[in-house]
Design a protein around this motif. Structure first.
Motif, mmCIF file in Angstrom:
data_model
loop_
_atom_site.group_PDB
_atom_site.id
_atom_site.type_symbol
_atom_site.label_atom_id
_atom_site.label_comp_id
_atom_site.label_asym_id
_atom_site.label_seq_id
_atom_site.Cartn_x
_atom_site.Cartn_y
_atom_site.Cartn_z
ATOM 1 N N GLY A 58 3.767 -7.470 5.671
ATOM 2 C CA GLY A 58 2.376 -7.315 5.241
ATOM 3 C C GLY A 58 1.895 -5.886 5.353
ATOM 4 O O GLY A 58 0.706 -5.644 5.595
ATOM 5 N N ASP A 59 2.792 -4.936 5.160
ATOM 6 C CA ASP A 59 2.452 -3.515 5.284
ATOM 7 C C ASP A 59 1.888 -3.038 3.952
ATOM 8 O O ASP A 59 2.618 -2.527 3.087
ATOM 9 N N ALA A 60 0.578 -3.218 3.767
ATOM 10 C CA ALA A 60 -0.046 -2.897 2.486
ATOM 11 C C ALA A 60 0.090 -1.424 2.103
ATOM 12 O O ALA A 60 0.379 -1.111 0.936
ATOM 13 N N PRO A 61 -0.117 -0.450 3.014
ATOM 14 C CA PRO A 61 0.057 0.954 2.623
ATOM 15 C C PRO A 61 1.476 1.267 2.150
ATOM 16 O O PRO A 61 1.662 1.961 1.138
ATOM 17 N N ALA A 62 2.484 0.765 2.874
ATOM 18 C CA ALA A 62 3.867 1.006 2.453
ATOM 19 C C ALA A 62 4.139 0.348 1.111
ATOM 20 O O ALA A 62 4.799 0.933 0.234
ATOM 21 N N ALA A 65 2.543 2.324 -1.788
ATOM 22 C CA ALA A 65 3.300 3.534 -2.124
ATOM 23 C C ALA A 65 4.541 3.191 -2.942
ATOM 24 O O ALA A 65 4.861 3.870 -3.936
ATOM 25 N N LEU A 66 5.251 2.148 -2.557
ATOM 26 C CA LEU A 66 6.439 1.753 -3.292
ATOM 27 C C LEU A 66 6.102 1.303 -4.704
ATOM 28 O O LEU A 66 6.806 1.628 -5.670
ATOM 29 N N LEU A 67 5.012 0.557 -4.846
ATOM 30 C CA LEU A 67 4.620 0.059 -6.173
ATOM 31 C C LEU A 67 4.075 1.173 -7.061
ATOM 32 O O LEU A 67 4.237 1.123 -8.287
ATOM 33 N N ALA A 74 7.602 -5.112 -8.056
ATOM 34 C CA ALA A 74 6.783 -6.274 -7.704
ATOM 35 C C ALA A 74 7.544 -7.585 -7.838
ATOM 36 O O ALA A 74 7.227 -8.555 -7.144
ATOM 37 N N ASP A 75 8.537 -7.635 -8.714
ATOM 38 C CA ASP A 75 9.290 -8.868 -8.907
ATOM 39 C C ASP A 75 10.793 -8.684 -8.729
ATOM 40 O O ASP A 75 11.573 -9.530 -9.169
ATOM 41 N N VAL A 76 11.209 -7.590 -8.085
ATOM 42 C CA VAL A 76 12.640 -7.392 -7.868
ATOM 43 C C VAL A 76 13.153 -8.451 -6.906
ATOM 44 O O VAL A 76 12.492 -8.794 -5.922
ATOM 45 N N ARG A 77 14.321 -9.004 -7.203
ATOM 46 C CA ARG A 77 14.820 -10.136 -6.424
ATOM 47 C C ARG A 77 15.891 -9.721 -5.430
ATOM 48 O O ARG A 77 16.710 -8.845 -5.693
ATOM 49 N N LEU A 104 -1.804 -6.852 -3.784
ATOM 50 C CA LEU A 104 -1.141 -5.692 -4.386
ATOM 51 C C LEU A 104 0.013 -6.134 -5.286
ATOM 52 O O LEU A 104 0.177 -5.624 -6.406
ATOM 53 N N LEU A 105 0.810 -7.075 -4.809
ATOM 54 C CA LEU A 105 1.949 -7.546 -5.592
ATOM 55 C C LEU A 105 1.484 -8.257 -6.867
ATOM 56 O O LEU A 105 2.022 -8.029 -7.957
ATOM 57 N N LEU A 106 0.476 -9.099 -6.742
ATOM 58 C CA LEU A 106 -0.037 -9.813 -7.910
ATOM 59 C C LEU A 106 -0.662 -8.850 -8.904
ATOM 60 O O LEU A 106 -0.473 -8.989 -10.129
#
Length: 340
Positions: A58-62, A65-67, A74-77, A104-106
């Motif tokens: 649940g590291d929203a800042p990290a 940055a990645l996104l 966001a959907d890499v498996r 963030l992911l959505l």
């Protein structure tokens, strides 16, 4: 497909962390999650390098940055098919901001209906399934996500299919109806079955059958609150005679239909046998495993024997509670069970 920006030994460490941190529905439990926390403490940079670890913690800042660097993450498996949203929903380690990370992911395009077929079998284990938790290992080994209802509401608002058959199965063993309240409010039992029905066809039960099975289960086990909740949404019919439910059995002892404290007390008043076995175990075994202290106490107060052994494992209800990491019923049954 986007690739996760981790490599070499760091990638292996991330994979180890995720295998420990997330529910697998094979051999879960607190020891694994503690090991994941220890591993993360030794490698605190993992969330900044791996999108699945960022989601699982649940590291929203990290995660942000990645996104920003690659929205496709966001959907890499993972090799097991889990998306970052699934890593977040199935993780049972402390999370800094699970809800914010899910948003963030959505917002980056993550699929709210993502899921996998464990063992190739339907129904799928979806993001929602991870949020709601529980299942055959019990609530101690496969607990609900701490923010499961809120996360599920977010996913459903973003288009997730409420007809989640695996959630309905996993949560049918206990008496709590929180999952049904969320799913019914978002359309459970209506419509054509959504994404997974389109993908799997007849392998995926229709919404109507999913709810009819819930009616049958609740009726067979005396779950009166669940029956009332389903009826409030118009669901009062079980499965038809030509397509019967697995719970349409008529040869079970009366204790099978006494699945609540009130049901137990009524059976005691009628002179029923509280120690009768259903599928090789007593209701006290079930209550112990489910950490249902109220139900277990009603059984003990009514005279149930805490030292009856189940047929498959030769274990007492206390043994079931300990295996299931059921703290409440372990404390209740310990003083009244002789150690073997």
């Amino acid at each position: 497909m986007a690739e996760n920006p981790s490599a070499g030994s760091g990638q292996a460490t991330a994979a180890t962390f995720l295998a420990l941190a997330c529910l697998t529905y094979v051999d879960d439990g607190p020891d694994r999650w503690r090991a994941a926390v220890t591993l993360l403490a030794d490698h605190p940079d993992l969330p900044r390098r791996d999108v699945h670890v960022a989601a699982a913690t649940g590291d929203a800042p990290a995660l942000a940055a990645l996104l920003r660097a690659d929205p496709g993450l966001a959907d890499v498996r993972r090799p097991d098919g889990f998306t970052p949203l699934m890593s977040l929903a199935y993780a049972r380690v402390p999370q800094d901001d699970a809800y914010g990370a899910a948003r963030l992911l959505l917002d980056a395009g993550a699929d709210p209906d993502a899921g996998v077929l464990l063992g190739g079998e339907a129904p799928p284990f979806t993001v929602l399934t991870g949020c709601f938790g529980e299942g055959e290992q019990g609530p101690g080994r496969t607990p609900r996500h701490p923010q499961g209802d809120a996360l599920a509401g977010l996913l459903l608002d973003r288009g997730a299919d409420p007809d989640d058959g695996q959630t309905l199965y996993n949560r049918m063993f206990g008496r709590d109806d929180g999952h049904l309240r969320v799913l019914l409010a978002h359309g459970l039992g209506r419509g054509n079955g959504g994404t997974w029905r389109r993908r799997l066809g007849e392998r995926q039960a229709t919404p109507q059958r999913l709810v009819a099975l819930q009616v049958d289960r609740a009726r067979a086990h005396g779950l009166t609150d669940r029956l009332a909740l389903l009826a409030a949404y118009g669901f009062v019919e079980g499965t038809p005679a030509d397509d019967p439910s697995p719970w349409s059995q008529t040869d079970l002892p009366p204790i099978a239909a006494a699945g609540t404290p009130d049901g137990v007390r009524a059976l005691v008043a009628a002179g029923g046998d509280l120690d009768a076995k259903v599928h090789g175990r007593t209701l006290l075994h079930h209550a112990a495993w489910a950490d249902d202290v109220e139900l277990a106490r009603a059984l003990l107060d009514g005279g149930a024997d805490p030292e009856v052994l189940d047929d498959d494992h030769g274990s007492t209800p206390l043994g079931w509670a300990r295996w299931a990491y059921a703290a409440g019923t372990t404390a209740l049954l310990g003083p009244v069970t002789r150690e073997v």
